[in-house]
Design a protein around this motif. Structure first.
Motif, PDB file in Angstrom:
ATOM      1  N   VAL A 116      -1.783   6.792 -10.782  1.00  0.00           N
ATOM      2  CA  VAL A 116      -1.166   5.489 -10.500  1.00  0.00           C
ATOM      3  C   VAL A 116      -0.604   5.474  -9.080  1.00  0.00           C
ATOM      4  O   VAL A 116       0.038   6.435  -8.646  1.00  0.00           O
ATOM      5  N   LEU A 117      -0.882   4.387  -8.358  1.00  0.00           N
ATOM      6  CA  LEU A 117      -0.179   4.116  -7.101  1.00  0.00           C
ATOM      7  C   LEU A 117       0.739   2.928  -7.394  1.00  0.00           C
ATOM      8  O   LEU A 117       0.270   1.858  -7.791  1.00  0.00           O
ATOM      9  N   LEU A 118       2.032   3.169  -7.246  1.00  0.00           N
ATOM     10  CA  LEU A 118       3.045   2.201  -7.678  1.00  0.00           C
ATOM     11  C   LEU A 118       3.855   1.694  -6.496  1.00  0.00           C
ATOM     12  O   LEU A 118       4.255   2.477  -5.626  1.00  0.00           O
ATOM     13  N   TYR A 119       4.081   0.381  -6.493  1.00  0.00           N
ATOM     14  CA  TYR A 119       4.871  -0.210  -5.418  1.00  0.00           C
ATOM     15  C   TYR A 119       5.851  -1.222  -6.008  1.00  0.00           C
ATOM     16  O   TYR A 119       5.497  -1.982  -6.920  1.00  0.00           O
ATOM     17  N   PHE A 120       7.078  -1.207  -5.508  1.00  0.00           N
ATOM     18  CA  PHE A 120       8.099  -2.182  -5.922  1.00  0.00           C
ATOM     19  C   PHE A 120       8.254  -3.217  -4.816  1.00  0.00           C
ATOM     20  O   PHE A 120       8.374  -2.851  -3.629  1.00  0.00           O
ATOM     21  N   PRO A 151     -10.773   6.800 -11.256  1.00  0.00           N
ATOM     22  CA  PRO A 151     -10.159   5.542 -10.811  1.00  0.00           C
ATOM     23  C   PRO A 151      -8.640   5.674 -10.706  1.00  0.00           C
ATOM     24  O   PRO A 151      -8.015   6.341 -11.529  1.00  0.00           O
ATOM     25  N   VAL A 152      -8.085   5.074  -9.663  1.00  0.00           N
ATOM     26  CA  VAL A 152      -6.631   5.085  -9.475  1.00  0.00           C
ATOM     27  C   VAL A 152      -6.116   3.690  -9.834  1.00  0.00           C
ATOM     28  O   VAL A 152      -6.692   2.684  -9.426  1.00  0.00           O
ATOM     29  N   GLN A 153      -5.074   3.658 -10.651  1.00  0.00           N
ATOM     30  CA  GLN A 153      -4.527   2.387 -11.126  1.00  0.00           C
ATOM     31  C   GLN A 153      -3.435   1.874 -10.175  1.00  0.00           C
ATOM     32  O   GLN A 153      -2.392   2.516 -10.043  1.00  0.00           O
ATOM     33  N   PRO A 154      -3.678   0.725  -9.523  1.00  0.00           N
ATOM     34  CA  PRO A 154      -2.607   0.163  -8.699  1.00  0.00           C
ATOM     35  C   PRO A 154      -1.632  -0.665  -9.551  1.00  0.00           C
ATOM     36  O   PRO A 154      -2.052  -1.444 -10.396  1.00  0.00           O
ATOM     37  N   VAL A 155      -0.318  -0.437  -9.323  1.00  0.00           N
ATOM     38  CA  VAL A 155       0.709  -1.138 -10.109  1.00  0.00           C
ATOM     39  C   VAL A 155       1.768  -1.700  -9.162  1.00  0.00           C
ATOM     40  O   VAL A 155       2.197  -1.025  -8.218  1.00  0.00           O
ATOM     41  N   PHE A 156       2.168  -2.937  -9.429  1.00  0.00           N
ATOM     42  CA  PHE A 156       3.203  -3.607  -8.651  1.00  0.00           C
ATOM     43  C   PHE A 156       4.336  -3.998  -9.602  1.00  0.00           C
ATOM     44  O   PHE A 156       4.105  -4.715 -10.581  1.00  0.00           O
ATOM     45  N   LEU A 219       8.339   1.798  -0.460  1.00  0.00           N
ATOM     46  CA  LEU A 219       7.626   3.067  -0.670  1.00  0.00           C
ATOM     47  C   LEU A 219       6.508   2.856  -1.684  1.00  0.00           C
ATOM     48  O   LEU A 219       6.667   2.097  -2.640  1.00  0.00           O
ATOM     49  N   ILE A 220       5.400   3.550  -1.438  1.00  0.00           N
ATOM     50  CA  ILE A 220       4.318   3.583  -2.423  1.00  0.00           C
ATOM     51  C   ILE A 220       4.402   4.961  -3.088  1.00  0.00           C
ATOM     52  O   ILE A 220       4.443   5.976  -2.399  1.00  0.00           O
ATOM     53  N   TYR A 221       4.452   4.961  -4.422  1.00  0.00           N
ATOM     54  CA  TYR A 221       4.598   6.226  -5.161  1.00  0.00           C
ATOM     55  C   TYR A 221       3.261   6.622  -5.779  1.00  0.00           C
ATOM     56  O   TYR A 221       2.548   5.781  -6.327  1.00  0.00           O
TER      57      TYR A 221
END
Ligand code: CU
Length: 263
Positions: A116-120, A151-156, A219-221
């Motif tokens: 997961v690539l996570l961004y707030f 596959p990498v899951q992008p999450v916002f 930040l992107i986690y």
């Protein structure tokens, strides 16, 4: 049955026995001496080439299997140690329960087994959030093009639940990556999710139109399939740097865990 026996060296000293050499009497004692024997026959011929190759392969295969076993044990132990170390970092350790942009409840457990690539951020953000989400989406797309990468899951996750409901997120995520998942919830749920990643978010004063800016951590986690925080990328990181870093993390992780992931 009779045949010749030839002995190299001193017969009394227990010389080496040779079989089938021609009879040659009168030779010095240290050369092969052959004589007629009436003892039991020479027996079946010694192990043939095929047998020896077979035995060699068996021994080689056994050694290889032993090496593989020791090596995979070592990697499993390394992996366990790393998971323990990451747990001590205590970032993203809690659980969250939020609504996605389609109105479905999603918990952190739903993302286990996936990178997961996570961004707030928030959808009304004028520039920084769109830039960061563009970067994040481009990195995910670059990894999508690499067939060797999962596959990498992008999450916002929004930090502005007051304005960012599921419908607003649904409109917003379409502008970025087709797999981007937007998450929102009650102010408490959202605050709880952010606190877990030590995300700072503070809404500024409202203008005459009721509009406001939310000051927030940028930040992107990167989250591993174990749900553990692995790395973060600030605004200075380019899309290519993020892609390379994620690629390396995935490669290292797979070296430590050679087992294929479940569905
Ligand atoms: Cu922003």
């Amino acid at each position: 049955m009779s045949w010749f026996r030839c002995i190299v060296g001193d017969v009394r000293g227990g010389g080496r026995l040779l079989r089938g050499l021609p009879q040659s009497p009168g030779l010095p004692q240290r050369t092969p001496r052959c004589f007629l024997s009436r003892g039991p026959g020479p027996g079946p011929p010694g192990p043939g080439l095929r047998t020896r190759v077979g035995v060699g392969l068996l021994v080689g295969g056994g050694l290889l299997a032993a090496w593989w076993f020791v090596d995979s044990e070592k990697r499993q132990n390394q992996r366990r140690r790393r998971v323990e170390q990451l747990k001590q970092v205590s970032l993203g350790q809690g659980v969250f329960s939020l609504l996605d942009h389609r109105g479905q409840r999603r918990t952190k457990a739903d993302f286990l087994g996936r990178w997961v690539l996570l961004y707030f951020g928030f959808t009304h953000c004028p520039d920084i959030c769109p830039e960061e989400l563009d970067k994040l989406s481009a990195a995910v797309s670059a990894l999508d093009r690499d067939a060797s990468m999962p596959p990498v899951q992008p999450v916002f996750i929004t930090v502005d639940p007051e304005r960012d409901d599921a419908a607003a997120l649904d409109r917003y995520v379409k502008d970025f990556h087709p797999r981007l998942i937007g998450l929102t919830g009650t102010p408490e749920e959202v605050k709880h999710a952010g606190r877990d990643y030590r995300v700072y978010a503070s809404a500024g004063p409202k203008d005459e139109d009721g509009d406001y800016i939310v000051d927030h951590t940028i930040l992107i986690y990167l989250i591993s399939p174990d749900g553990l925080f692995l790395d973060y990328y600030n605004r200075m990181k380019s899309q290519d740097q993020i892609t390379e870093s994620v690629r390396n993390h995935i490669k290292n992780y797979e070296q430590l865990d050679p087992q294929p992931e479940g569905p």
